[in-house]
Write a protein that holds these residues in place. Structure first.
Motif, PDB file in Angstrom:
ATOM      1  N   TYR A   8       0.824  -1.215   0.000  1.00 55.95           N
ATOM      2  CA  TYR A   8       0.000   0.000   0.000  1.00 55.95           C
ATOM      3  C   TYR A   8       0.852   1.256   0.000  1.00 55.95           C
ATOM      4  O   TYR A   8       0.628   2.178  -0.793  1.00 55.95           O
ATOM      5  N   LEU A   9       1.847   1.293   0.880  1.00 57.28           N
ATOM      6  CA  LEU A   9       2.698   2.474   0.960  1.00 57.28           C
ATOM      7  C   LEU A   9       3.492   2.670  -0.332  1.00 57.28           C
ATOM      8  O   LEU A   9       3.822   3.792  -0.707  1.00 57.28           O
ATOM      9  N   GLY A  10       3.773   1.560  -1.020  1.00 55.61           N
ATOM     10  CA  GLY A  10       4.486   1.648  -2.287  1.00 55.61           C
ATOM     11  C   GLY A  10       3.683   2.323  -3.381  1.00 55.61           C
ATOM     12  O   GLY A  10       4.248   2.802  -4.368  1.00 55.61           O
ATOM     13  N   THR A  11       2.361   2.359  -3.222  1.00 55.75           N
ATOM     14  CA  THR A  11       1.509   3.008  -4.225  1.00 55.75           C
ATOM     15  C   THR A  11       1.371   4.505  -3.972  1.00 55.75           C
ATOM     16  O   THR A  11       0.853   5.226  -4.831  1.00 55.75           O
ATOM     17  N   LEU A  12       1.827   4.971  -2.818  1.00 58.75           N
ATOM     18  CA  LEU A  12       1.657   6.376  -2.455  1.00 58.75           C
ATOM     19  C   LEU A  12       2.849   7.214  -2.895  1.00 58.75           C
ATOM     20  O   LEU A  12       3.941   6.695  -3.133  1.00 58.75           O
ATOM     21  N   ASP A  13       2.632   8.507  -2.994  1.00 57.76           N
ATOM     22  CA  ASP A  13       3.739   9.436  -3.168  1.00 57.76           C
ATOM     23  C   ASP A  13       4.662   9.296  -1.959  1.00 57.76           C
ATOM     24  O   ASP A  13       4.181   9.165  -0.827  1.00 57.76           O
ATOM     25  N   PRO A  14       5.996   9.282  -2.164  1.00 61.01           N
ATOM     26  CA  PRO A  14       6.901   9.070  -1.025  1.00 61.01           C
ATOM     27  C   PRO A  14       6.742  10.088   0.089  1.00 61.01           C
ATOM     28  O   PRO A  14       6.958   9.774   1.263  1.00 61.01           O
ATOM     29  N   VAL A  15       6.358  11.321  -0.257  1.00 56.97           N
ATOM     30  CA  VAL A  15       6.157  12.337   0.778  1.00 56.97           C
ATOM     31  C   VAL A  15       4.958  11.966   1.654  1.00 56.97           C
ATOM     32  O   VAL A  15       5.005  12.094   2.880  1.00 56.97           O
ATOM     33  N   ALA A  17       3.741   8.867   2.034  1.00 59.71           N
ATOM     34  CA  ALA A  17       4.119   7.669   2.783  1.00 59.71           C
ATOM     35  C   ALA A  17       4.986   8.029   3.985  1.00 59.71           C
ATOM     36  O   ALA A  17       4.820   7.488   5.088  1.00 59.71           O
ATOM     37  N   ALA A  18       5.921   8.971   3.779  1.00 60.48           N
ATOM     38  CA  ALA A  18       6.775   9.419   4.880  1.00 60.48           C
ATOM     39  C   ALA A  18       5.958  10.112   5.956  1.00 60.48           C
ATOM     40  O   ALA A  18       6.228   9.958   7.153  1.00 60.48           O
ATOM     41  N   LEU A  19       4.951  10.879   5.553  1.00 62.17           N
ATOM     42  CA  LEU A  19       4.070  11.534   6.521  1.00 62.17           C
ATOM     43  C   LEU A  19       3.350  10.502   7.382  1.00 62.17           C
ATOM     44  O   LEU A  19       3.293  10.632   8.612  1.00 62.17           O
ATOM     45  N   PHE A  20       2.798   9.466   6.741  1.00 58.23           N
ATOM     46  CA  PHE A  20       2.102   8.417   7.489  1.00 58.23           C
ATOM     47  C   PHE A  20       3.056   7.727   8.470  1.00 58.23           C
ATOM     48  O   PHE A  20       2.692   7.456   9.616  1.00 58.23           O
ATOM     49  N   ALA A  21       4.283   7.446   8.009  1.00 63.82           N
ATOM     50  CA  ALA A  21       5.268   6.791   8.881  1.00 63.82           C
ATOM     51  C   ALA A  21       5.646   7.702  10.047  1.00 63.82           C
ATOM     52  O   ALA A  21       5.781   7.242  11.181  1.00 63.82           O
ATOM     53  N   GLY A  22       5.820   9.002   9.769  1.00 67.34           N
ATOM     54  CA  GLY A  22       6.144   9.947  10.830  1.00 67.34           C
ATOM     55  C   GLY A  22       5.016  10.091  11.836  1.00 67.34           C
ATOM     56  O   GLY A  22       5.258  10.211  13.043  1.00 67.34           O
ATOM     57  N   LEU A  23       3.789  10.067  11.349  1.00 69.13           N
ATOM     58  CA  LEU A  23       2.644  10.130  12.256  1.00 69.13           C
ATOM     59  C   LEU A  23       2.568   8.883  13.133  1.00 69.13           C
ATOM     60  O   LEU A  23       2.171   8.951  14.304  1.00 69.13           O
ATOM     61  N   PHE A  24       2.962   7.756  12.551  1.00 68.13           N
ATOM     62  CA  PHE A  24       2.988   6.514  13.338  1.00 68.13           C
ATOM     63  C   PHE A  24       3.994   6.615  14.477  1.00 68.13           C
ATOM     64  O   PHE A  24       3.679   6.293  15.630  1.00 68.13           O
ATOM     65  N   THR A  25       5.227   7.052  14.164  1.00 73.38           N
ATOM     66  CA  THR A  25       6.249   7.143  15.219  1.00 73.38           C
ATOM     67  C   THR A  25       5.856   8.165  16.276  1.00 73.38           C
ATOM     68  O   THR A  25       6.118   7.964  17.473  1.00 73.38           O
ATOM     69  N   TRP A  26       5.232   9.264  15.847  1.00 75.49           N
ATOM     70  CA  TRP A  26       4.731  10.247  16.813  1.00 75.49           C
ATOM     71  C   TRP A  26       3.622   9.636  17.672  1.00 75.49           C
ATOM     72  O   TRP A  26       3.574   9.844  18.891  1.00 75.49           O
ATOM     73  N   GLU A 137      15.489  11.154  13.695  1.00 77.61           N
ATOM     74  CA  GLU A 137      14.663   9.976  13.497  1.00 77.61           C
ATOM     75  C   GLU A 137      13.634  10.222  12.389  1.00 77.61           C
ATOM     76  O   GLU A 137      13.443   9.393  11.491  1.00 77.61           O
ATOM     77  N   GLY A 138      12.949  11.357  12.457  1.00 79.87           N
ATOM     78  CA  GLY A 138      12.004  11.696  11.403  1.00 79.87           C
ATOM     79  C   GLY A 138      12.698  11.858  10.063  1.00 79.87           C
ATOM     80  O   GLY A 138      12.209  11.390   9.027  1.00 79.87           O
ATOM     81  N   LEU A 139      13.848  12.501  10.078  1.00 76.67           N
ATOM     82  CA  LEU A 139      14.614  12.710   8.850  1.00 76.67           C
ATOM     83  C   LEU A 139      15.020  11.378   8.234  1.00 76.67           C
ATOM     84  O   LEU A 139      14.939  11.195   7.009  1.00 76.67           O
ATOM     85  N   ALA A 140      15.456  10.436   9.061  1.00 75.29           N
ATOM     86  CA  ALA A 140      15.886   9.127   8.564  1.00 75.29           C
ATOM     87  C   ALA A 140      14.745   8.405   7.868  1.00 75.29           C
ATOM     88  O   ALA A 140      14.928   7.824   6.786  1.00 75.29           O
ATOM     89  N   VAL A 141      13.573   8.426   8.466  1.00 72.78           N
ATOM     90  CA  VAL A 141      12.412   7.761   7.860  1.00 72.78           C
ATOM     91  C   VAL A 141      12.070   8.394   6.517  1.00 72.78           C
ATOM     92  O   VAL A 141      11.863   7.691   5.513  1.00 72.78           O
ATOM     93  N   GLY A 142      12.029   9.716   6.461  1.00 70.21           N
ATOM     94  CA  GLY A 142      11.683  10.398   5.226  1.00 70.21           C
ATOM     95  C   GLY A 142      12.685  10.156   4.116  1.00 70.21           C
ATOM     96  O   GLY A 142      12.315   9.885   2.964  1.00 70.21           O
ATOM     97  N   VAL A 143      13.967  10.226   4.450  1.00 67.24           N
ATOM     98  CA  VAL A 143      15.012  10.018   3.447  1.00 67.24           C
ATOM     99  C   VAL A 143      14.948   8.601   2.893  1.00 67.24           C
ATOM    100  O   VAL A 143      15.104   8.387   1.689  1.00 67.24           O
ATOM    101  N   LEU A 144      14.697   7.625   3.754  1.00 68.16           N
ATOM    102  CA  LEU A 144      14.654   6.241   3.282  1.00 68.16           C
ATOM    103  C   LEU A 144      13.433   5.989   2.395  1.00 68.16           C
ATOM    104  O   LEU A 144      13.524   5.253   1.398  1.00 68.16           O
ATOM    105  N   ALA A 207      10.163  13.986   8.566  1.00 65.80           N
ATOM    106  CA  ALA A 207       9.997  12.870   7.632  1.00 65.80           C
ATOM    107  C   ALA A 207       9.561  13.399   6.270  1.00 65.80           C
ATOM    108  O   ALA A 207      10.083  12.986   5.225  1.00 65.80           O
ATOM    109  N   VAL A 208       8.623  14.317   6.276  1.00 60.92           N
ATOM    110  CA  VAL A 208       8.158  14.934   5.021  1.00 60.92           C
ATOM    111  C   VAL A 208       9.285  15.720   4.364  1.00 60.92           C
ATOM    112  O   VAL A 208       9.506  15.622   3.144  1.00 60.92           O
ATOM    113  N   LEU A 209      10.018  16.497   5.148  1.00 61.45           N
ATOM    114  CA  LEU A 209      11.127  17.282   4.593  1.00 61.45           C
ATOM    115  C   LEU A 209      12.199  16.381   3.983  1.00 61.45           C
ATOM    116  O   LEU A 209      12.745  16.681   2.912  1.00 61.45           O
TER     117      LEU A 209
END
Length: 272
Positions: A8-15, A17-26, A137-144, A207-209
Protein backbone atom coordinates in the motif's frame (compact mmCIF):
# COMPACT_ATOMS: atom_id res chain seq x y z
CA UNK A 1 -0.11 -7.92 7.10
CA UNK A 2 3.35 -6.39 6.70
CA UNK A 3 3.36 -7.28 3.01
CA UNK A 4 0.00 -5.56 2.50
CA UNK A 5 1.20 -2.46 4.33
CA UNK A 6 4.40 -2.31 2.26
CA UNK A 7 2.42 -2.77 -0.96
CA UNK A 8 0.00 0.00 0.00
CA UNK A 9 2.70 2.47 0.96
CA UNK A 10 4.49 1.65 -2.29
CA UNK A 11 1.51 3.01 -4.22
CA UNK A 12 1.66 6.38 -2.45
CA UNK A 13 3.74 9.44 -3.17
CA UNK A 14 6.90 9.07 -1.02
CA UNK A 15 6.16 12.34 0.78
CA UNK A 16 2.71 11.05 1.77
CA UNK A 17 4.12 7.67 2.78
CA UNK A 18 6.78 9.42 4.88
CA UNK A 19 4.07 11.53 6.52
CA UNK A 20 2.10 8.42 7.49
CA UNK A 21 5.27 6.79 8.88
CA UNK A 22 6.14 9.95 10.83
CA UNK A 23 2.64 10.13 12.26
CA UNK A 24 2.99 6.51 13.34
CA UNK A 25 6.25 7.14 15.22
CA UNK A 26 4.73 10.25 16.81
CA UNK A 27 1.63 8.26 17.78
CA UNK A 28 3.71 5.59 19.52
CA UNK A 29 5.45 8.33 21.51
CA UNK A 30 2.04 9.66 22.52
CA UNK A 31 1.01 6.13 23.53
CA UNK A 32 4.07 5.87 25.76
CA UNK A 33 3.42 9.32 27.23
CA UNK A 34 -0.12 8.22 28.11
CA UNK A 35 1.43 5.92 30.71
CA UNK A 36 1.37 8.94 33.02
CA UNK A 37 -2.39 8.36 33.39
CA UNK A 38 -1.89 4.75 34.49
CA UNK A 39 1.22 4.76 36.67
CA UNK A 40 2.48 6.97 39.46
CA UNK A 41 6.07 6.43 38.43
CA UNK A 42 8.54 4.13 36.71
CA UNK A 43 11.37 2.24 38.39
CA UNK A 44 14.65 4.07 37.74
CA UNK A 45 16.49 0.91 36.70
CA UNK A 46 13.70 0.02 34.29
CA UNK A 47 13.79 3.53 32.84
CA UNK A 48 17.53 3.34 32.28
CA UNK A 49 17.10 -0.06 30.65
CA UNK A 50 14.51 1.39 28.28
CA UNK A 51 16.78 4.31 27.42
CA UNK A 52 19.59 1.85 26.73
CA UNK A 53 17.21 -0.07 24.46
CA UNK A 54 16.50 3.20 22.62
CA UNK A 55 20.21 3.75 22.04
CA UNK A 56 20.67 0.23 20.69
CA UNK A 57 17.84 0.62 18.21
CA UNK A 58 19.12 3.98 17.01
CA UNK A 59 22.70 2.81 16.45
CA UNK A 60 21.60 -0.36 14.65
CA UNK A 61 19.28 1.69 12.44
CA UNK A 62 22.07 4.19 11.78
CA UNK A 63 24.25 1.50 10.25
CA UNK A 64 21.96 -1.18 8.77
CA UNK A 65 19.24 1.13 7.44
CA UNK A 66 21.21 4.27 6.56
CA UNK A 67 24.99 4.21 6.48
CA UNK A 68 25.45 0.84 4.77
CA UNK A 69 23.01 1.66 1.92
CA UNK A 70 24.65 5.08 1.54
CA UNK A 71 28.02 3.40 0.92
CA UNK A 72 26.58 0.75 -1.38
CA UNK A 73 24.80 3.22 -3.66
CA UNK A 74 27.82 5.50 -4.06
CA UNK A 75 29.70 5.21 -7.34
CA UNK A 76 33.42 4.75 -7.72
CA UNK A 77 35.80 2.53 -5.79
CA UNK A 78 37.75 2.57 -2.52
CA UNK A 79 38.05 6.14 -1.15
CA UNK A 80 35.85 7.60 -3.86
CA UNK A 81 33.04 5.21 -2.96
CA UNK A 82 33.05 5.89 0.77
CA UNK A 83 33.57 9.66 0.73
CA UNK A 84 29.89 10.69 0.18
CA UNK A 85 28.89 8.64 3.22
CA UNK A 86 31.77 10.00 5.28
CA UNK A 87 30.96 13.61 4.38
CA UNK A 88 27.23 13.17 4.97
CA UNK A 89 27.85 11.43 8.30
CA UNK A 90 30.04 14.28 9.56
CA UNK A 91 27.56 16.91 8.38
CA UNK A 92 24.71 15.12 10.17
CA UNK A 93 26.60 15.08 13.45
CA UNK A 94 27.56 18.75 13.03
CA UNK A 95 23.91 19.60 12.32
CA UNK A 96 22.76 18.31 15.73
CA UNK A 97 25.85 19.82 17.35
CA UNK A 98 24.86 23.20 15.91
CA UNK A 99 21.26 22.85 17.11
CA UNK A 100 22.58 22.00 20.58
CA UNK A 101 24.52 25.25 20.65
CA UNK A 102 21.74 27.41 19.18
CA UNK A 103 18.70 26.15 21.13
CA UNK A 104 18.31 26.14 24.93
CA UNK A 105 17.38 22.70 26.23
CA UNK A 106 17.58 20.43 29.28
CA UNK A 107 18.43 16.73 29.14
CA UNK A 108 16.80 14.11 31.35
CA UNK A 109 18.60 13.46 34.65
CA UNK A 110 20.65 16.67 34.34
CA UNK A 111 20.22 19.79 36.46
CA UNK A 112 21.82 22.41 34.19
CA UNK A 113 20.43 23.41 30.82
CA UNK A 114 22.54 23.63 27.66
CA UNK A 115 22.69 26.13 24.84
CA UNK A 116 21.99 29.87 25.17
CA UNK A 117 20.76 31.16 28.53
CA UNK A 118 16.98 31.18 28.65
CA UNK A 119 14.13 32.04 30.98
CA UNK A 120 12.03 29.15 29.64
CA UNK A 121 10.57 26.76 32.20
CA UNK A 122 12.38 23.48 32.84
CA UNK A 123 9.48 21.53 31.35
CA UNK A 124 9.78 23.45 28.08
CA UNK A 125 13.55 23.00 28.01
CA UNK A 126 13.15 19.26 28.57
CA UNK A 127 10.62 19.00 25.74
CA UNK A 128 12.96 20.90 23.42
CA UNK A 129 15.78 18.47 24.25
CA UNK A 130 13.68 15.44 23.32
CA UNK A 131 12.42 17.20 20.19
CA UNK A 132 16.03 17.75 19.08
CA UNK A 133 16.60 14.05 19.71
CA UNK A 134 13.66 13.17 17.43
CA UNK A 135 14.67 15.32 14.46
CA UNK A 136 17.15 12.80 12.99
CA UNK A 137 14.66 9.98 13.50
CA UNK A 138 12.00 11.70 11.40
CA UNK A 139 14.61 12.71 8.85
CA UNK A 140 15.89 9.13 8.56
CA UNK A 141 12.41 7.76 7.86
CA UNK A 142 11.68 10.40 5.23
CA UNK A 143 15.01 10.02 3.45
CA UNK A 144 14.65 6.24 3.28
CA UNK A 145 11.13 6.47 1.84
CA UNK A 146 12.42 8.95 -0.71
CA UNK A 147 15.34 6.67 -1.57
CA UNK A 148 13.05 3.66 -2.02
CA UNK A 149 10.68 5.63 -4.26
CA UNK A 150 13.62 6.76 -6.41
CA UNK A 151 14.28 3.17 -7.40
CA UNK A 152 17.64 2.89 -5.66
CA UNK A 153 18.27 -0.89 -5.35
CA UNK A 154 19.93 -0.42 -1.97
CA UNK A 155 16.72 0.99 -0.47
CA UNK A 156 13.22 -0.47 -0.30
CA UNK A 157 9.78 0.41 0.97
CA UNK A 158 9.92 -2.60 3.29
CA UNK A 159 13.22 -1.31 4.72
CA UNK A 160 11.68 2.13 5.26
CA UNK A 161 8.65 0.56 6.96
CA UNK A 162 10.87 -1.51 9.23
CA UNK A 163 12.91 1.56 10.12
CA UNK A 164 9.71 3.37 11.09
CA UNK A 165 8.66 0.33 13.13
CA UNK A 166 12.03 0.22 14.87
CA UNK A 167 11.91 3.92 15.69
CA UNK A 168 8.34 3.51 16.90
CA UNK A 169 9.48 0.61 19.09
CA UNK A 170 11.99 2.80 20.87
CA UNK A 171 9.65 5.82 20.95
CA UNK A 172 7.27 4.07 23.35
CA UNK A 173 9.68 4.05 26.31
CA UNK A 174 10.86 7.48 25.22
CA UNK A 175 7.33 8.85 25.66
CA UNK A 176 7.29 7.44 29.18
CA UNK A 177 10.75 8.87 29.83
CA UNK A 178 9.46 12.37 29.07
CA UNK A 179 6.02 12.39 30.70
CA UNK A 180 7.01 10.78 34.01
CA UNK A 181 9.75 13.29 34.96
CA UNK A 182 7.39 16.13 34.05
CA UNK A 183 4.80 14.66 36.38
CA UNK A 184 7.41 14.52 39.16
CA UNK A 185 8.16 18.21 38.50
CA UNK A 186 4.59 18.97 39.56
CA UNK A 187 2.74 19.16 36.25
CA UNK A 188 -0.73 17.68 35.99
CA UNK A 189 -1.13 14.31 34.29
CA UNK A 190 -2.73 15.98 31.26
CA UNK A 191 0.03 18.55 30.83
CA UNK A 192 2.70 15.88 31.33
CA UNK A 193 1.08 13.86 28.55
CA UNK A 194 0.80 16.91 26.29
CA UNK A 195 4.47 17.78 26.63
CA UNK A 196 5.44 14.11 26.24
CA UNK A 197 3.65 13.63 22.93
CA UNK A 198 4.59 17.10 21.71
CA UNK A 199 8.28 16.18 21.92
CA UNK A 200 7.84 13.85 18.92
CA UNK A 201 5.74 16.13 16.70
CA UNK A 202 8.93 17.02 14.82
CA UNK A 203 9.14 13.47 13.45
CA UNK A 204 6.36 13.68 10.82
CA UNK A 205 7.54 17.20 9.91
CA UNK A 206 11.13 16.12 9.24
CA UNK A 207 10.00 12.87 7.63
CA UNK A 208 8.16 14.93 5.02
CA UNK A 209 11.13 17.28 4.59
CA UNK A 210 13.51 14.34 4.14
CA UNK A 211 11.37 12.61 1.51
CA UNK A 212 10.75 15.92 -0.29
CA UNK A 213 14.45 16.81 -0.41
CA UNK A 214 15.51 13.42 -1.77
CA UNK A 215 12.83 13.58 -4.45
CA UNK A 216 14.22 16.85 -5.79
CA UNK A 217 17.93 16.27 -5.28
CA UNK A 218 18.65 12.66 -6.19
CA UNK A 219 22.45 13.12 -6.47
CA UNK A 220 22.60 13.89 -2.74
CA UNK A 221 20.92 10.61 -1.74
CA UNK A 222 24.04 8.90 -0.29
CA UNK A 223 24.88 12.10 1.55
CA UNK A 224 21.32 12.38 2.90
CA UNK A 225 21.23 8.80 4.21
CA UNK A 226 24.60 9.21 5.91
CA UNK A 227 23.54 12.64 7.22
CA UNK A 228 20.61 11.04 9.06
CA UNK A 229 22.91 8.32 10.41
CA UNK A 230 25.42 10.85 11.72
CA UNK A 231 22.69 12.89 13.37
CA UNK A 232 21.23 9.83 15.09
CA UNK A 233 24.61 8.62 16.32
CA UNK A 234 25.42 12.06 17.75
CA UNK A 235 22.17 11.99 19.74
CA UNK A 236 22.93 8.54 21.17
CA UNK A 237 26.44 9.49 22.30
CA UNK A 238 25.65 13.01 23.49
CA UNK A 239 22.29 12.36 25.14
CA UNK A 240 20.97 8.81 25.45
CA UNK A 241 24.02 7.00 26.82
CA UNK A 242 25.00 9.67 29.40
CA UNK A 243 21.42 9.70 30.71
CA UNK A 244 21.64 5.98 31.50
CA UNK A 245 24.86 6.37 33.48
CA UNK A 246 23.55 8.60 36.28
CA UNK A 247 22.95 5.65 38.61
CA UNK A 248 25.31 3.10 40.15
CA UNK A 249 23.77 0.16 38.28
CA UNK A 250 25.03 0.65 34.72
CA UNK A 251 24.68 -2.99 33.61
CA UNK A 252 20.91 -2.77 33.01
CA UNK A 253 21.06 -0.03 30.35
CA UNK A 254 23.94 -1.89 28.67
CA UNK A 255 21.83 -5.03 28.43
CA UNK A 256 18.94 -2.91 27.14
CA UNK A 257 21.27 -1.42 24.54
CA UNK A 258 22.37 -4.88 23.35
CA UNK A 259 18.76 -6.06 23.14
CA UNK A 260 17.67 -2.99 21.16
CA UNK A 261 20.61 -3.31 18.76
CA UNK A 262 19.99 -7.02 18.11
CA UNK A 263 16.24 -6.59 17.56
CA UNK A 264 16.74 -3.75 15.08
CA UNK A 265 19.55 -5.59 13.28
CA UNK A 266 17.47 -8.75 12.93
CA UNK A 267 14.42 -6.86 11.70
CA UNK A 268 16.42 -4.89 9.13
CA UNK A 269 18.55 -7.76 7.77
CA UNK A 270 16.00 -10.57 7.92
CA UNK A 271 12.93 -8.65 6.78
CA UNK A 272 14.26 -5.54 5.01
Amino acid sequence: MLEELVAYLGTLDPVVAALFAGLFTWGVTALGASGVFLFKGVNKKLMNGMLGFTGGVMIAASFWSLLSPAIEMSSGDKFEKVMPAAIGFILGALFIFGLDKLMPHLHLNFLKSEGPKSSLHRTTLLTIAIALHNIPEGLAVGVLFGAAASGAPEASISGAVLLAMGIGLQNFPEGIAVSMPLRRMGLSKWKSFQYGQLSAIVEPIFAVLGAFAVGFFMPVLPYALAFAAGAMLFVVIEEVIPETQQEEHSDIPILGFVLGFVIMMVLDVALG
